[in-house]
Design an enzyme around this catalytic site. Structure first.
Site, PDB file in Angstrom:
ATOM      1  N   ASP A  30      42.619  61.566  49.743  1.00  0.00           N
ATOM      2  CA  ASP A  30      42.626  61.188  48.323  1.00  0.00           C
ATOM      3  C   ASP A  30      42.538  62.453  47.494  1.00  0.00           C
ATOM      4  OD1 ASP A  30      42.050  58.181  46.964  1.00  0.00           O
ATOM      5  OD2 ASP A  30      41.744  59.915  45.649  1.00  0.00           O
ATOM      6  N   THR A 122      52.087  48.172  46.570  1.00  0.00           N
ATOM      7  CA  THR A 122      53.034  47.164  46.091  1.00  0.00           C
ATOM      8  C   THR A 122      54.039  47.860  45.178  1.00  0.00           C
ATOM      9  OG1 THR A 122      51.259  45.551  46.183  1.00  0.00           O
ATOM     10  CG2 THR A 122      53.174  44.975  44.821  1.00  0.00           C
ATOM     11  N   ALA A 255      40.601  25.089  39.458  1.00  0.00           N
ATOM     12  CA  ALA A 255      40.716  25.459  38.044  1.00  0.00           C
ATOM     13  C   ALA A 255      39.573  26.382  37.652  1.00  0.00           C
ATOM     14  CB  ALA A 255      40.694  24.197  37.195  1.00  0.00           C
ATOM     15  N   CYS A 263      45.845  42.856  41.115  1.00  0.00           N
ATOM     16  CA  CYS A 263      47.203  42.544  41.599  1.00  0.00           C
ATOM     17  C   CYS A 263      47.967  41.536  40.741  1.00  0.00           C
ATOM     18  CB  CYS A 263      47.129  42.046  43.040  1.00  0.00           C
ATOM     19  SG  CYS A 263      46.579  43.334  44.175  1.00  0.00           S
TER      20      CYS A 263
HETATM   21  P1  NAD Z   1      43.066  52.097  44.006  1.00  0.00           P
HETATM   22  O1  NAD Z   1      43.283  52.482  42.597  1.00  0.00           O
HETATM   23  O2  NAD Z   1      41.773  51.487  44.413  1.00  0.00           O
HETATM   24  O3  NAD Z   1      43.296  53.380  44.941  1.00  0.00           O
HETATM   25  C1  NAD Z   1      44.363  54.267  44.810  1.00  0.00           C
HETATM   26  C2  NAD Z   1      43.868  55.656  45.240  1.00  0.00           C
HETATM   27  O4  NAD Z   1      44.978  56.536  45.323  1.00  0.00           O
HETATM   28  C3  NAD Z   1      42.876  56.277  44.275  1.00  0.00           C
HETATM   29  O5  NAD Z   1      41.684  56.600  44.958  1.00  0.00           O
HETATM   30  C4  NAD Z   1      43.589  57.566  43.789  1.00  0.00           C
HETATM   31  O6  NAD Z   1      42.702  58.631  43.560  1.00  0.00           O
HETATM   32  C5  NAD Z   1      44.521  57.826  44.948  1.00  0.00           C
HETATM   33  N1  NAD Z   1      45.671  58.687  44.619  1.00  0.00           N
HETATM   34  C6  NAD Z   1      46.515  58.587  43.595  1.00  0.00           C
HETATM   35  N2  NAD Z   1      47.457  59.577  43.653  1.00  0.00           N
HETATM   36  C7  NAD Z   1      47.190  60.310  44.769  1.00  0.00           C
HETATM   37  C8  NAD Z   1      47.772  61.436  45.387  1.00  0.00           C
HETATM   38  N3  NAD Z   1      48.830  62.050  44.864  1.00  0.00           N
HETATM   39  N4  NAD Z   1      47.224  61.910  46.531  1.00  0.00           N
HETATM   40  C9  NAD Z   1      46.144  61.318  47.068  1.00  0.00           C
HETATM   41  N5  NAD Z   1      45.539  60.238  46.542  1.00  0.00           N
HETATM   42  C10 NAD Z   1      46.045  59.731  45.401  1.00  0.00           C
HETATM   43  O7  NAD Z   1      44.277  51.137  44.381  1.00  0.00           O
HETATM   44  P2  NAD Z   1      44.266  49.876  45.384  1.00  0.00           P
HETATM   45  O8  NAD Z   1      43.597  48.719  44.749  1.00  0.00           O
HETATM   46  O9  NAD Z   1      43.851  50.337  46.720  1.00  0.00           O
HETATM   47  O10 NAD Z   1      45.830  49.547  45.410  1.00  0.00           O
HETATM   48  C11 NAD Z   1      46.760  50.420  45.986  1.00  0.00           C
HETATM   49  C12 NAD Z   1      48.103  49.695  46.082  1.00  0.00           C
HETATM   50  O11 NAD Z   1      47.971  48.569  46.966  1.00  0.00           O
HETATM   51  C13 NAD Z   1      48.614  49.123  44.759  1.00  0.00           C
HETATM   52  O12 NAD Z   1      50.012  49.203  44.759  1.00  0.00           O
HETATM   53  C14 NAD Z   1      48.172  47.670  44.811  1.00  0.00           C
HETATM   54  O13 NAD Z   1      48.995  46.845  44.049  1.00  0.00           O
HETATM   55  C15 NAD Z   1      48.323  47.367  46.293  1.00  0.00           C
HETATM   56  N6  NAD Z   1      47.452  46.288  46.781  1.00  0.00           N
HETATM   57  C16 NAD Z   1      46.161  46.197  46.343  1.00  0.00           C
HETATM   58  C17 NAD Z   1      45.326  45.186  46.849  1.00  0.00           C
HETATM   59  C18 NAD Z   1      43.905  45.054  46.358  1.00  0.00           C
HETATM   60  O14 NAD Z   1      43.277  44.027  46.643  1.00  0.00           O
HETATM   61  N7  NAD Z   1      43.334  46.014  45.668  1.00  0.00           N
HETATM   62  C19 NAD Z   1      45.815  44.270  47.792  1.00  0.00           C
HETATM   63  C20 NAD Z   1      47.133  44.408  48.245  1.00  0.00           C
HETATM   64  C21 NAD Z   1      47.940  45.426  47.736  1.00  0.00           C
END
Ligand code: NAD
Length: 433
Positions: A30, A122, A255, A263
């Site tokens: 990260d 996503t 409901a 998401c």
């Molecule tokens: P999040 O914001 O919790 O985590 C994303 C992480 O990526 C952050 O810690 C950020 O610092 C890091 N990051 C960003 N740019 C970076 C880089 N260049 N190098 C290294 N690290 C970097 O996001 P999330 O909730 O884990 O979601 C991530 C993806 O997964 C999204 O597309 C989301 O739609 C999808 N998703 C999320 C969930 C959920 O329940 N949260 C479920 C399914 C899919």
């Protein structure tokens, strides 16, 4: 296998930890150094049941590492998972892909041998094509494969969902990468998970279509609840009555408040925006978005009605502020619409959430955090049950709110209205006449 998760948020951290628990060597990367330092010391930055134990176990087993050095972590790995955020673009509805393309650019300069680049984030259909173009600027075609493997885990149930998924979707345009991914997932496939191989574009769209469908189901039952309130019908009867039809299914038919979270709101907007780009009108999803946006306004109007339009100086206590139980995620929670609106009208708001104080609410006037249900509810004029935590399912309200007439607005239908008959408690819920 040697894996690298780029982005150690809800998805990257959970799936990285689970992959390490299946015996792979995983580096979670990260750019947020603070997060990485915390994790290296065994501290978990998010609330997710069971995660802390798995992190500790796999750090000790030397299967799991944390780093902020993307280049070196990628060089050491065979499969790279992109798990960064894809929020809504400011001032529009489409997905902001700057984090994805930022990572792709960094990756393009870090490929030292054949790598499989997997988007777990996503991402809109054709994003894989764009990532491929970026990688091709510095690498020949045989040095990498770009595939889509969307994640379906739910916060609060993430480890279970990862370990026992309904399906694993892998969108690849070549056989080699698909074979490797199938072997990576083989421990889950042996336990019964269905592995589906599609084209890369199809996998990208499956994720959005799933979320849009689930958001539609929630919105559908929320709208029917409005009708039930006018016709003296119990919405729970409707949910059971239609949910038992196997073509419909009983889940996501409860409901409640507007759907929120990290998401559904962003993904429904992104899919309609993608469709617009391809001159296709996804009118059903567009109306779901509109209905959901109206939902918080509608529930606010109900609160005003319950308080006879006298909101100023009323003590309102929120039980739970996250968008759902078993997570600390506040992204797009309906409480973030309702609490500021009530504060603006002069209400004095206290909230209790099992995952603690929320910085999103810190700067709102007359809003304070209580560290227990009893402190939160003490002398409340109105109690709003906002999130369906188990802790809130069997509270003794007469004891918690002393010497007062109590009003409860149960936005999750956690209690039966019969429970409050002949008590000094006025009880309101969703879609029950
Ligand atoms: P999040 O914001 O919790 O985590 C994303 C992480 O990526 C952050 O810690 C950020 O610092 C890091 N990051 C960003 N740019 C970076 C880089 N260049 N190098 C290294 N690290 C970097 O996001 P999330 O909730 O884990 O979601 C991530 C993806 O997964 C999204 O597309 C989301 O739609 C999808 N998703 C999320 C969930 C959920 O329940 N949260 C479920 C399914 C899919």
């Amino acid at each position: 296998m040697k894996l690298c998760m780029i982005g150690t948020g809800y998805v990257g951290l959970v799936s990285g930890v689970c992959f390490s628990d299946l015996g792979n060597h995983v580096i979670c990367v990260d750019k947020n150094l603070n997060k990485i330092k915390k994790l290296q010391n065994g501290k978990i930055p998010i609330y997710e049941p069971g995660l802390s134990e798995l992190v500790k176990k796999n750090i000790e087993n030397k299967k799991l590492n944390f780093s902020n050095d993307l280049k070196n972590s990628v060089k050491k790995s065979d499969i790279i998972f992109i798990c960064v955020g894809t929020p809504t673009k400011k001032g529009g509805g489409s997905a902001d892909l700057s984090q994805i393309y930022g990572v792709a650019k960094e990756l393009s300069k870090s490929i030292n041998r054949y790598k499989i680049i997997v988007t777990k984030s996503t991402v809109p259909v054709t994003t894989g094509d764009e990532i491929e173009k970026i990688l091709l600027k510095f690498n020949s075609k045989n040095k990498f494969s770009v595939i889509s493997n969307p994640e379906f885990l739910r916060e609060g149930e993430a480890i279970r969902d990862f370990t026992y998924p309904d399906r694993i979707i892998v969108g690849s345009n070549d056989k080699k990468s698909n074979k490797i991914l199938k072997s990576l997932y083989s421990p889950l496939i042996t336990k019964g998970a269905k592995y589906i191989n599609t084209s890369r574009r199809a996998a990208e769209l499956i994720k959005y279509a799933s979320n849009a469908f689930l958001a539609t189901k929630i919105t559908f039952i929320n709208e029917l609840a409005n009708l039930c309130e006018k016709t003296n019908i119990n919405i729970d009867d409707i949910s059971i009555g239609i949910g038992l039809d196997q073509r419909i299914g009983s889940r996501f038919l409860r409901a409640g408040p507007a759907y929120g979270g990290s998401c559904f709101p962003k993904d429904t907007k992104a899919i309609t925006s993608t469709a617009d780009k391809f001159s296709t009108n996804l009118s059903v999803i567009k109306s779901v978005i509109k209905s959901n946006e109206n939902r918080s306004k509608l529930l606010l109007n109900r609160i005003y009605k319950i308080l006879n339009n006298k909101v100023k100086n009323k003590k309102i206590s929120f039980l739970g502020v996250t968008f759902k139980a078993n997570t600390d995620d506040m992204r797009d929670s309906s409480s973030l619409t309702m609490i500021p609106a009530l504060s603006k009208k002069g209400a004095i708001i206290r909230y209790y959430d099992p995952t603690g104080n929320k910085e999103e609410l810190n700067k709102i006037k007359n809003v304070s955090y209580s560290n227990s249900e009893s402190k939160c509810l003490d002398k409340a004029d109105l109690v709003i049950i906002h999130t369906e935590w188990n802790n809130f399912k069997s509270l003794d309200f007469s004891k918690l709110i002393k010497n007062k007439k109590i009003t409860i607005f149960d936005m999750r239908n956690l209690y039966s209205p019969q429970k409050f008959i002949n008590k000094n408690i006025k009880y309101f819920s969703i879609g029950r006449g």
